[in-house]
Design a protein around this motif. Structure first.
Motif: not given
Lengths: 358, 357, 504
Positions: B12-24
């Motif tokens: 779950a910790q990786l959710l935010i970086p992954l999501l933001s990378l995905l968004a980019v």
């Protein structure tokens, strides 16, 4: 650790005043030794007053930082805000219908806006102040480039007149080479800075808000139990710091006369360093604003000393400033740990949530 | 079921970086479908190398990713951050220049083998890491304040160490580390970063580094009663970040074949801290995810590249947009918002439960 | 009959898995000092937290001067005139004494220092508190800080004053001063709730005693009608008598001529432990007893190297050894379960698995980490062995209940297979069932040859488990009891003998 017993009524000094005494005595010692060793410029009252002339805006910024640091917070955006203010005001003044009062209001508004957003986020959303004010710094410098990339020199008549205002101090001065006595002068910015300093001093000492700031920094959990509105107090601390950054930016422009994105680079760290040297601990609750003033002028004096010692390399200033900072930080750490029985204290925003809870 | 839940929690910790990378990435693909095309080009030196935005992100994000590793460990063990890494890179760069160029500004041949320069640069960076580590562990100064000293003095020290001049290295071999090795189509910094990541993965796998740093960061007293020496572990993390500084400093110098002391790796400390935060790591210390931090580092880099490619964004105003993204990210991951969301979720669950009953 | 200030009726409070309070009632009258007594885990602190608005109660009613009130936060409680002074002083150490008394009260925008200091001086003089208004609070002793907190409460017209273990960090003289302040307040009509562990203090200063046990109301008594031993009986209850048979078996062991596992001569510690001699044999269970703060925890901390030893010759297994830090003790095959589980024991955010393997891993060395499988096996084994209730070995240990956290730490040390295991308050704050399990485990381990030191604030429990008791007072060893001397009465007398001396 012998207890210093020259406080009121024979009591040991408070932590804040102990650190103030140390800072002032070290500055005095440094200056007096320089006067004896180097003579020259150090004997000229003008050089002493130039410590203020050159750093009026830094004094104002450091005052703002001291306010947030006493609550165990931090604000890294002040340098960026300063740059943004210089650019915006310069653009305004050089544009059609620019006038000085409006530019001052603009400066304050920019500062307050930053303080407002950062304060809201830190106080009410519980965001780490380091990160959010770091973002504030990026935001300010980025915004400044969007307003104007190139440096602008302000030629606005009213503003130029304001810049020329100097206050000659009667009786104090030096003899020029031709034998004339020249009175020493201070700039308008210094007057403003000193007024700010006195106002902040009064606020810290005599207002409920000021004492609440100290209480929060001392122990935020206790402060809550004592009936202090922590969130609101913190919010206003950041708001005030932002406002002072705006004012500091205006004074910066007054002194340099040009607005540029690159102005005041690294000033936030200088202001933090000045506060720390002045006796404000990052863990909060301790510090006397007069110390901050001495922190600022100590930082500059050490540079003057380096120059007088004939160390020409441009690197010496940075190194000596770092060395002085190191000296003060280690000294304070030793003194405070002796006083607190060896307990290291962390600022609130670095503590873990359960540490605060229990 | 519980196992899956535990797994979910871990990632779950990786959710935010992954999501933001995905968004980019998604934004890029929408704006410019050709954003991620990879091409083989022939560069100035006559090598055929890969080029394209992905390579550029991975290449230019190398220093940040390497520093993020060290910053994560320091954060985990001490609950504070090292803000002197940028300044220490200037020192490391100064050492490299001094060793390779001696007192000459533009030597025709190098004064020492490159490996000697690298080792010297490692040794000096670790020495300054040790200085920070000593202030933090022995004198119990908060990391941010302790490292403020070198933040202030570091660039000047670098200038001084570098012999007071901005020397330029023209040796082609030296530029391999920040550029390309002939015959290899991938930029060397990417290879170095992969090596660093491999090293830390191995270290975490074959030593107890993770367990020890986390224990010290979570509960120092308890860690001590389990036989650990918290002071030494905090000190160690500063030595490790010293090595990270040396490696990324070396890459930086090789890229530019010189060192501009006042601007080299400027603000990189802020980016590194940000990478740690975006990676979902608590800046108060404790449990950490190096993968998260590295993802965070590349997210920042990708964001920069993306912003550059946007119309109207100049290299100067990029900070403005970056700041907006940071504020957004930090706000949505703030404790208050998180608690609020979980409360709403709880309420919903209760409602569902009631309906079922 | 004095007027009732505060009444709590049928208060119940449940936490997940634990009924912390069940139909507890409590009545406080004007001008009385009312002791709230009970062993650890009896529900005293929960009751206080309900009263001060930290916890919300599940059911029940609180009345102030006859009117029912709802307390939602500490601020509410304060507004109703219910003030609390905690063991940990909740004032700001960086402010002056006077500021701490007046900050955050009333409506004002500016601080009138002269007036504030004058008022503070009056109040301090009036209550006989030895502090100056302009002094920084941090420069006062803890006792004085506590008195300042009381002065603040008194000045805010509190009707009910709750003192939550105020004396546990104070020295004798400070306690005397605090008591005279309490008596003074009583004569002014303030109702005081006094929570403490010290029996002596209850009989010295209190009028009434309310006893809680395992979250239930036992009774309210006036001090004269409840002699000491009766009070102890009421606090401890007799539910555990089923264990007495095992105890007989245990006391057999130490008579045998087995080897010394650990010997210390003239051991003293930087934490204030005065020099003492101590030794323990294989298969023996001994105990350190004494009141809280007597030095029983400090002495075992010194043995383990958790606090620095100042002097002492130590022999482990007959050979001279040096124990300067916990790691040395671990190498000497000593394990230590600390008194304060949250602060010194668990590493809250780490998983149950990591918490269990922690100590063994440290002993094994940094370059030989356990593989996932090994760690998992250890964790599973001990979770089963000790019956640790957890969702999985991956769950953070902080999410477990207190008893299960304790078992995790126990597992951590059992995994290292120590020769000598020190257990400081292993049963504190955990439910009766788990308590019995842990006691049985201790006896079983001892029968397998492990030497164990067992410390508990419940004497009865120690009597069941230990075959030898070392009695401490004021950080000194004042007696050693074995065999037939091991009775509650004898122990009490040895402890109390000290109280009489200290007062003389």
């Amino acid at each position: 650790m012998p207890k210093l017993r020259f406080g009121k009524g024979g009591q040991p000094l408070t932590d804040s005043n102990l650190l103030l005494v140390i800072t002032v005595s070290i500055f005095a010692a440094m200056y007096i030794i320089s006067m004896i060793a180097f003579g020259g410029g150090f004997l000229n009252p003008q050089q002493f007053l130039n410590l203020f002339n050159e750093n009026a805006s830094l004094i104002v910024l450091a005052c703002g930082l001291s306010i947030v640091m006493v609550t165990a917070g931090i604000d890294i955006s002040v340098g960026g805000v300063t740059a943004l203010v210089t650019v915006c005001c310069a653009v305004h003044l050089q544009g059609q219908g620019g006038n000085v009062p409006a530019s001052l209001i603009l400066a304050l508004a920019i500062g307050v806006a930053f303080g407002l957003i950062q304060g809201l986020l830190v106080a009410y959303l519980d965001v780490q102040p380091f990160i959010i004010t770091l973002a504030g710094m990026f935001l300010a410098r980025g915004a400044a480039t969007m307003v104007e990339v190139n440096p602008i020199t302000v030629t606005h008549a009213g503003f130029a007149a304001l810049r020329k205002i100097e206050i000659r101090i009667p009786g104090i001065g030096y003899y020029a080479k031709n034998g004339n006595f020249i009175n020493s002068k201070i700039e308008l910015g210094v007057i403003i800075a000193l007024i700010v300093l006195i106002a902040v001093f009064a606020m810290f000492k005599w207002t409920r808000f000021g004492r609440n700031l100290y209480a929060i920094g001392g122990n935020s959990q206790s402060a809550l139990m004592l009936g202090i509105n922590i969130k609101r107090t913190k919010f206003f601390a950041y708001l005030l710091c932002g406002g002072l950054a705006g004012l500091g930016g205006f004074i910066y422009l007054l002194h340099t006369g040009s607005g540029a994105v690159t102005q005041a680079t690294g000033t936030e760290m200088k202001a933090i360093a000045a506060s720390i040297i002045g006796g404000f601990l990052l863990s909060g609750g301790v510090g006397n604003i007069l110390g901050t003033l001495f922190g600022v002028i100590s930082l500059v004096t050490i540079n003057n000393i380096v120059v007088s010692m004939g160390l020409k390399g441009p690197w010496w200033q940075g190194i000596t400033t770092g060395a002085m900072l190191c000296f003060f930080i280690v000294l304070q750490s030793i003194i405070m740990s002796r006083r607190n029985g060896g307990k290291a204290v962390r600022p609130i925003w670095m503590r873990k949530s359960r540490e605060i809870g229990s | 079921m519980p196992k899956r839940k535990a797994l979910m929690q871990r990632y779950a910790q990786l959710l935010i970086p992954l999501l933001s990378l995905l968004a980019v990435i998604v934004i890029n693909l929408i704006v410019n479908p050709a954003f991620f095309t990879l091409a083989l080009r022939v560069n100035n030196a006559g090598n055929s190398v890969f080029a394209g935005n992905i390579i550029s992100i991975l290449d230019n994000g190398s220093e940040l990713a390497i520093l993020a590793i060290g910053m994560t460990l320091v954060t985990a063990a001490t609950g504070g951050q090292d803000i002197s890494v940028g300044a220490n890179i200037a020192i490391a760069g100064g050492v490299v220049l001094r060793v390779l160029c001696g007192n000459e500004a533009a030597p025709a041949s190098l004064h020492a083998p490159i490996i000697v320069a690298f080792l010297a640069c490692c040794a000096v960076a670790m020495l300054f890491g040790a200085f920070n580590g000593m202030l933090v562990s022995v004198f119990k100064i908060q990391p941010m304040i302790a490292t403020l000293i070198l933040y202030t003095a570091g660039r000047s020290i670098g200038y001084w160490v570098g012999g007071g001049q901005i020397a330029k290295i023209s040796d082609p071999f030296f530029s391999y580390f920040g550029g390309f090795i002939p015959g290899v189509p991938i930029p060397t910094p990417i290879i170095i970063t992969i090596a660093c990541i491999a090293a830390i993965v191995l270290a975490l796998r074959f030593t107890t580094l993770r367990l020890y740093t986390q224990s010290v960061g979570i509960n120092e007293k308890s860690a001590r009663l389990n036989g650990l020496n918290p002071l030494w572990i905090k000190f160690l993390t500063f030595l490790i970040i010293g090595v990270c500084v040396a490696i990324s400093g070396f890459i930086k110098v090789s890229r530019m074949s010189t060192v501009n002391y006042s601007s080299i790796a400027q603000d990189i400390e802020m980016d590194a801290i940000l990478a740690v935060a975006i990676g979902g790591n608590a800046l108060g210390g404790g449990k950490f995810s190096i993968g998260g931090s590295i993802l965070g580092a590349y997210t920042i880099q990708a964001l920069m590249v993306t912003l550059y490619s946007m119309p109207g964004v100049t290299s100067e105003s990029i900070r403005f947009y970056k700041a907006l993204v940071i504020i957004l990210l930090v706000s949505i991951s703030s404790p208050v918002v998180k608690n609020g969301v979980s409360k709403i979720r709880m309420l919903r669950k209760k409602d569902i439960a009631r309906e079922v009953v | 009959m004095k007027e009732t200030v505060l009444e709590m009726r049928n208060i119940s409070k449940e936490f997940p898995g634990v009924k912390a309070l069940q139909n507890v009632s409590f009545t406080l009258r004007e001008g009385e000092i009312h002791a709230l007594m009970g062993e650890n885990g009896a529900g005293k602190s929960t009751l206080i937290k309900v009263l001060t608005g930290v916890y919300s109660m599940d059911s029940g009613q609180i009345c102030l001067s006859g009117k029912p009130i709802k307390i939602k936060s500490p601020q509410d409680a304060q507004a109703f005139g219910i003030s609390t002074v905690y063991q940990e002083v909740t004032l700001c150490p960086n402010l002056t004494v006077a500021e701490n008394m007046f900050i955050g009260r009333g409506k004002y925008s500016f601080v009138k220092w002269a007036e504030m200091n004058r008022k503070a001086k009056m109040l301090l003089d009036n209550l006989g508190i030895p502090a100056k208004p302009a002094q920084q609070l941090a420069s006062c002793s803890l006792g004085v800080q506590q008195m300042v907190a009381i002065a603040r409460a008194v000045d805010m017209d509190c009707k009910a004053l709750i003192l939550d273990e105020p004396t546990s960090s104070l020295d004798e003289q400070e306690v005397v001063k605090l008591f005279s302040l309490m008596r003074d307040l009583r004569s002014r009509g303030v109702g005081i709730v006094f929570v403490t562990h010290f029996l002596e203090q209850v009989y010295e200063v209190c009028d009434k005693i309310t006893v809680l046990r395992s979250g239930e109301f036992v009774g309210e008594y006036s001090v004269e009608e409840l002699p000491r031993l009766d009070l102890i009986a009421k606090m401890m209850g007799k539910e555990l008598s089923s264990l007495s048979e095992i105890s007989e078996a245990a006391s057999m062991v130490h008579e045998s001529e087995s080897d010394f596992v650990y010997e210390a001569k003239n051991l003293s510690g930087s934490n204030g432990t005065k020099p003492f001699d101590f030794s323990i044999r294989r298969g023996e269970v001994n105990g350190f007893t004494g009141l809280l703060g007597s030095g029983r925890s400090e002495s075992v901390r010194t043995i383990f190297g958790a606090d620095k030893a100042l002097s002492g010759d130590i022999r482990v297994g007959g050979k001279p050894a040096r124990i300067a830090k916990p790691f040395d003790a671990m190498k000497a095959r000593i394990g230590y379960l600390p008194e304060d589980r949250k602060r010194d024991g668990i590493i809250a955010d780490l998983s149950v698995r990591d918490n269990i393997i922690m100590a063994l891993q440290v002993m094994r060395g940094a370059f030989r980490p356990f593989s996932k499988q090994e760690a998992e096996d250890f964790a599973t084994e001990y979770i089963e062995l000790l019956g640790i209730k957890t969702a999985s070995a991956d769950a953070p240990v902080g999410s477990l209940s207190g008893g299960n956290q304790q078992k995790v730490i126990l597992a951590r040390w059992l995994l290292t297979h120590p020769d000598y295991l020190i257990l400081d308050e292993p049963t504190r704050g955990i439910d009766i069932g788990t308590k019995v399990e842990i006691q049985k485990l201790v006896l079983r381990l001892a029968s397998e040859g492990m030497a164990i030191t067992f410390i508990s604030s419940e004497i009865e429990e120690m009597l069941r488990v230990c075959s030898r008791m070392i009695v401490m007072r004021d950080r000194n060893v004042v007696g050693e009891l074995t065999g037939s001397e091991l009775t509650q009465d004898k122990i009490m007398r040895t402890i109390a003998g000290g109280a009489a001396n200290a007062q003389a």
